[in-house]
Design a protein around this motif. Structure first.
Motif, PDB file in Angstrom:
ATOM      1  N   LEU A  17      14.809  12.348  31.623  1.00  0.00           N
ATOM      2  CA  LEU A  17      14.024  12.424  32.826  1.00  0.00           C
ATOM      3  C   LEU A  17      15.157  12.377  34.087  1.00  0.00           C
ATOM      4  CD1 LEU A  17      10.961  10.501  31.967  1.00  0.00           C
ATOM      5  CD2 LEU A  17      10.903  12.644  32.438  1.00  0.00           C
ATOM      6  N   PHE A  18      15.937  11.638  33.703  1.00  0.00           N
ATOM      7  CA  PHE A  18      17.121  11.377  35.078  1.00  0.00           C
ATOM      8  C   PHE A  18      17.799  12.460  34.900  1.00  0.00           C
ATOM      9  CE2 PHE A  18      15.743   7.037  35.493  1.00  0.00           C
ATOM     10  CZ  PHE A  18      16.140   6.496  36.809  1.00  0.00           C
ATOM     11  N   GLU A  19      18.224  13.107  34.039  1.00  0.00           N
ATOM     12  CA  GLU A  19      18.903  14.458  33.960  1.00  0.00           C
ATOM     13  C   GLU A  19      18.438  15.548  34.171  1.00  0.00           C
ATOM     14  OE1 GLU A  19      21.729  17.271  31.035  1.00  0.00           O
ATOM     15  OE2 GLU A  19      20.832  15.207  30.155  1.00  0.00           O
ATOM     16  N   TYR A  20      16.943  15.707  34.024  1.00  0.00           N
ATOM     17  CA  TYR A  20      16.336  17.077  33.932  1.00  0.00           C
ATOM     18  C   TYR A  20      15.318  17.043  35.307  1.00  0.00           C
ATOM     19  CZ  TYR A  20      18.220  18.200  29.616  1.00  0.00           C
ATOM     20  OH  TYR A  20      19.297  18.553  28.499  1.00  0.00           O
ATOM     21  N   LEU A  21      14.994  15.933  35.662  1.00  0.00           N
ATOM     22  CA  LEU A  21      14.438  16.145  36.823  1.00  0.00           C
ATOM     23  C   LEU A  21      14.959  16.845  38.101  1.00  0.00           C
ATOM     24  CD1 LEU A  21      12.128  12.883  36.788  1.00  0.00           C
ATOM     25  CD2 LEU A  21      11.073  15.329  36.676  1.00  0.00           C
ATOM     26  N   PRO A  22      15.962  16.309  38.416  1.00  0.00           N
ATOM     27  CA  PRO A  22      16.889  16.778  39.532  1.00  0.00           C
ATOM     28  C   PRO A  22      17.164  18.337  39.157  1.00  0.00           C
ATOM     29  CG  PRO A  22      17.828  14.618  39.023  1.00  0.00           C
ATOM     30  CD  PRO A  22      16.767  14.958  37.768  1.00  0.00           C
ATOM     31  N   LYS A  23      17.623  18.609  37.895  1.00  0.00           N
ATOM     32  CA  LYS A  23      17.768  20.058  37.530  1.00  0.00           C
ATOM     33  C   LYS A  23      16.486  20.970  37.779  1.00  0.00           C
ATOM     34  CE  LYS A  23      21.712  19.277  34.208  1.00  0.00           C
ATOM     35  NZ  LYS A  23      21.923  19.387  33.106  1.00  0.00           N
ATOM     36  N   SER A  24      15.405  20.278  37.465  1.00  0.00           N
ATOM     37  CA  SER A  24      14.016  21.033  37.752  1.00  0.00           C
ATOM     38  C   SER A  24      13.782  21.135  39.191  1.00  0.00           C
ATOM     39  CB  SER A  24      12.803  20.296  36.975  1.00  0.00           C
ATOM     40  OG  SER A  24      11.691  21.038  37.089  1.00  0.00           O
ATOM     41  N   LYS A  25      14.185  20.390  40.065  1.00  0.00           N
ATOM     42  CA  LYS A  25      14.104  20.686  41.431  1.00  0.00           C
ATOM     43  C   LYS A  25      14.933  21.784  41.973  1.00  0.00           C
ATOM     44  CE  LYS A  25      14.751  18.218  45.798  1.00  0.00           C
ATOM     45  NZ  LYS A  25      13.700  18.636  46.539  1.00  0.00           N
ATOM     46  N   ALA A  26      16.219  21.742  41.551  1.00  0.00           N
ATOM     47  CA  ALA A  26      17.211  22.481  41.785  1.00  0.00           C
ATOM     48  C   ALA A  26      16.875  24.020  41.158  1.00  0.00           C
ATOM     49  CB  ALA A  26      18.571  22.145  41.379  1.00  0.00           C
ATOM     50  N   SER A  27      16.203  24.043  40.071  1.00  0.00           N
ATOM     51  CA  SER A  27      15.890  25.415  39.578  1.00  0.00           C
ATOM     52  C   SER A  27      14.754  25.501  38.955  1.00  0.00           C
ATOM     53  CB  SER A  27      16.867  25.861  38.597  1.00  0.00           C
ATOM     54  OG  SER A  27      18.438  25.712  38.836  1.00  0.00           O
ATOM     55  N   PRO A  28      13.442  25.423  39.766  1.00  0.00           N
ATOM     56  CA  PRO A  28      12.151  25.073  39.713  1.00  0.00           C
ATOM     57  C   PRO A  28      11.620  26.218  38.445  1.00  0.00           C
ATOM     58  CG  PRO A  28      12.179  25.198  41.759  1.00  0.00           C
ATOM     59  CD  PRO A  28      13.823  25.761  41.332  1.00  0.00           C
ATOM     60  N   GLN A  29      12.230  27.449  38.326  1.00  0.00           N
ATOM     61  CA  GLN A  29      11.841  28.341  37.352  1.00  0.00           C
ATOM     62  C   GLN A  29      12.437  28.592  35.903  1.00  0.00           C
ATOM     63  OE1 GLN A  29       9.219  30.559  38.129  1.00  0.00           O
ATOM     64  NE2 GLN A  29       8.917  29.179  39.850  1.00  0.00           N
ATOM     65  N   ASP A  30      13.338  27.285  35.742  1.00  0.00           N
ATOM     66  CA  ASP A  30      13.911  27.343  34.450  1.00  0.00           C
ATOM     67  C   ASP A  30      12.981  26.557  33.148  1.00  0.00           C
ATOM     68  OD1 ASP A  30      15.809  26.391  32.266  1.00  0.00           O
ATOM     69  OD2 ASP A  30      17.452  26.164  33.492  1.00  0.00           O
ATOM     70  N   ILE A  31      12.794  27.570  32.606  1.00  0.00           N
ATOM     71  CA  ILE A  31      11.737  27.218  31.462  1.00  0.00           C
ATOM     72  C   ILE A  31      12.206  26.209  30.429  1.00  0.00           C
ATOM     73  CG2 ILE A  31      10.466  27.980  29.542  1.00  0.00           C
ATOM     74  CD1 ILE A  31       9.097  28.950  31.897  1.00  0.00           C
ATOM     75  N   ASN A  32      13.609  26.220  30.027  1.00  0.00           N
ATOM     76  CA  ASN A  32      13.940  25.312  29.008  1.00  0.00           C
ATOM     77  C   ASN A  32      13.974  23.882  29.896  1.00  0.00           C
ATOM     78  OD1 ASN A  32      14.473  27.363  27.464  1.00  0.00           O
ATOM     79  ND2 ASN A  32      16.602  27.651  27.995  1.00  0.00           N
TER      80      ASN A  32
END
Length: 389
Positions: free
Chosen positions: A227-242
């Motif tokens: 969660l700490f790794e991928y929540l910021p990544k999801s904010k930066a790239s909202p369309q990243d399905i993986n």
């Protein structure tokens, strides 16, 4: 010790038991898994006609519900769609949903959305069983947020007086769950990320929740790392399905399905969230953003030695150095949580949600159970800290 914690049962013993919920027959996950998983679950559960239960925004503003309806229609299992489920699952919507379920002669619910339609579906099936008797009918949950209501046996909803109430039974846990990240792309960013913080709340509070067996706590460490790794990544790239798929799996790990011999509440952050959410119309993802960091800071003062040790261990999985003391470690974890909230752009305060300062003692008392609870003054101070200076 807080009144929320059990005196009889520490958060983790070297003896205990673990069981999977009796109801859950399968969790299917992966982008695009809806098309194959939903027919499999209908066959496994013997569902012949499904009522889709969802919220108005998801129904009116996205094609997600249509995709679910189309799969059901292809297998002659579509019985209609009910979309009057609002935030915090008002009981009026549940009663209307029960009527729709009966009018459709449905024998299974497919819920689509966040915690509100999933919990509302549990409540609909609860009231149906109370009326008809016999075994509970089943739910297939298709979550589009990270709130993880699909892994619990209870349903919280809002009664006529605006208070959060609950029903619970092991048979109310969804019998099938589909984690299809493609269906989450339409979820608004703030809702997606804030429910991710709700998953962080689950993972942290399970570290000091009574009766949770140690292997589950280590799943929570893994959940926190992701969660700490991928929540910021999801904010930066909202369309990243993986990335979104990894977050759905992390949410699953944060609240792994349990069959507990005795009920145990998650913890103070959740208790505060339940008192704030329905009464003041604050989404539960946002209540977690508000309360979790300060709750962990309070734990540095009031938690048992064992609970502090579990919280301290989280730093290793977050690749952070220990401070040299348990209390310092717990405070550091609190700071990391607050930092994640800020990084995700989810900072807020109680004034923004029009929570009167005069209500603070009442909220604190409801959360801990009594003004005589030794943690009551600390919880009052915690809530007062949620207002701007």
């Amino acid at each position: 010790m807080s009144g929320l914690d059990s005196v009889q049962y520490p958060s983790s013993n070297l003896q205990g038991s673990y069981g999977w919920t009796d109801t859950l027959k399968g969790v299917y996950y992966g982008p695009g898994s809806l098309a194959t998983a939903l027919p499999k679950l209908l066959q496994t559960l013997g569902g012949t006609k499904a009522l889709v239960v969802t919220g108005r925004s998801l129904h009116d503003k996205t094609d997600v519900v249509k995709k679910v309806e189309n799969v059901l229609k292809q297998h002659n299992a579509y019985g209609g769609t009910f979309y009057e489920i609002g935030q915090h699952s008002p009981v009026s919507g549940i009663h209307n949903g029960l009527k729709a379920f009966k009018d459709a002669s449905a024998d299974i619910i497919v819920s689509v959305g966040g915690g509100s339609p999933i919990d509302a579906s549990k409540a609909i099936l609860y009231f149906y069983q109370q009326e008809k008797g016999g075994d509970y009918l089943r739910q297939i949950a298709i979550p589009t947020t990270l709130s993880a209501a699909e892994y619990t046996v209870g349903a919280g909803y809002t009664n006529e007086e605006g208070k959060k109430v609950a029903v619970s039974s092991p048979q109310l846990a969804p019998a099938g769950i589909i984690l299809d990240a493609e269906l989450t792309l339409a979820t608004p960013d703030r809702l997606w990320l804030s429910t991710g913080m709700r998953a962080v709340d689950h993972a942290v509070e399970n570290l000091y929740r009574p009766l949770v067996p140690p292997p589950i706590k280590y799943l929570c460490f893994a959940a926190l790392a992701d969660l700490f790794e991928y929540l910021p990544k999801s904010k930066a790239s909202p369309q990243d399905i993986n990335v979104r798929q990894k977050l759905q799996i992390a949410s699953w790990m944060s609240l792994w399905p349990l069959k507990l011999e005795k009920y145990s509440a998650l913890g103070l952050s959740h208790a505060l969230g339940h008192k704030l959410g329905a009464t003041y119309s604050i989404p539960h993802g946002i209540t977690s953003c508000l309360t979790l960091g300060p709750t962990v800071a309070l734990k540095a003062q009031v938690a048992s030695q064992e609970d502090k040790e579990w919280l301290s261990k989280a730093l290793f999985y977050l690749r952070e150095q220990n401070t040299g003391s348990l209390e310092g470690d717990v405070l550091k974890l609190s700071g990391l949580i607050n930092g994640l909230v800020k990084e995700l752009g989810l900072e807020s305060n109680l004034e923004e949600y029009k929570v009167p300062r005069t209500d603070v003692p009442k909220i604190a008392e409801l959360a801990v159970g009594s003004k005589d609870d030794p943690t009551f003054p600390g919880v009052v101070k915690l809530l007062e800290g949620l207002y701007p200076n």
